[in-house]
Design a protein around this motif. Structure first.
Motif, PDB file in Angstrom:
ATOM      1  N   VAL A  96      -4.436  -1.063  -3.967  1.00 58.85           N
ATOM      2  CA  VAL A  96      -3.135  -1.594  -3.519  1.00 58.85           C
ATOM      3  C   VAL A  96      -3.237  -2.019  -2.062  1.00 58.85           C
ATOM      4  O   VAL A  96      -2.796  -3.118  -1.692  1.00 58.85           O
ATOM      5  N   LEU A 100      -2.524  -5.835  -0.993  1.00 55.70           N
ATOM      6  CA  LEU A 100      -1.167  -5.944  -0.454  1.00 55.70           C
ATOM      7  C   LEU A 100      -1.119  -7.039   0.607  1.00 55.70           C
ATOM      8  O   LEU A 100      -1.964  -7.055   1.503  1.00 55.70           O
ATOM      9  N   GLU A 108       7.427  -4.974  -1.075  1.00 54.35           N
ATOM     10  CA  GLU A 108       6.146  -5.616  -1.386  1.00 54.35           C
ATOM     11  C   GLU A 108       5.121  -4.585  -1.864  1.00 54.35           C
ATOM     12  O   GLU A 108       4.325  -4.868  -2.755  1.00 54.35           O
ATOM     13  N   THR A 112       3.342  -4.589  -5.455  1.00 55.87           N
ATOM     14  CA  THR A 112       1.883  -4.572  -5.567  1.00 55.87           C
ATOM     15  C   THR A 112       1.419  -3.393  -6.416  1.00 55.87           C
ATOM     16  O   THR A 112       0.484  -3.530  -7.216  1.00 55.87           O
TER      17      THR A 112
END
Length: 151
Positions: A96, A100, A108, A112
């Motif tokens: 992640v 990201l 966000e 993600t």
């Protein structure tokens, strides 16, 4: 991302892995049932939820989101030592972080998390009879970005 935010991200990734194991569901199913709003909420609550057991938090989420028992039992199918759910959470956390978008906030990050856990890579990462768990951070990122398991 601050160290606290990274720790919170690890907690949520480990929680999704724990939920998947507990309910015998694909991790993608867990994330679909929770949704990005709940993932974002869990990121905000992570610091407090660290004081609770994973079992307690999981039981509450299972009840709240009516997560059924599935048949994807990666623990029972494992022929070797099963990696700890926190270790698998580390793999997800790093992936992640690697994909990201820069400067991403909670929304966000939650999005993600959802994208990573619903990707083709998630089931491969849950196959504890393979060597996938031991692959490098760079390998996970390269696979994810290419859309396939690389050889």
């Amino acid at each position: 991302m601050t160290e606290k935010e990274k720790d919170d991200l690890h907690y949520v990734c480990a929680l999704v892995e724990f939920l998947g194991r507990k309910t015998k569901n694909h991790r993608s199913e867990i994330v679909r049932r929770l949704g990005t709003a709940e993932l974002e909420r869990q990121l905000r609550l992570a610091e407090v939820n660290h004081c609770l057991t994973f079992e307690q938090v999981a039981d509450e989420l299972i009840a709240q989101y009516a997560i059924p028992t599935g048949t994807f039992d990666t623990v029972a199918e494992c022929e070797y030592t099963v990696p700890n759910f926190r270790d698998i959470g580390n793999n997800y956390q790093r992936l992640v972080l690697d994909v990201l978008p820069p400067g991403g906030g909670l929304a966000e990050t939650a999005q993600t998390i959802a994208e990573v856990f619903t990707s083709f890579l998630s089931d491969a990462m849950s196959n504890f009879n393979s060597d996938m768990f031991y692959q490098s951070r760079e390998y996970f990122k390269a696979c994810y970005q290419s859309g396939r398991i690389l050889e």
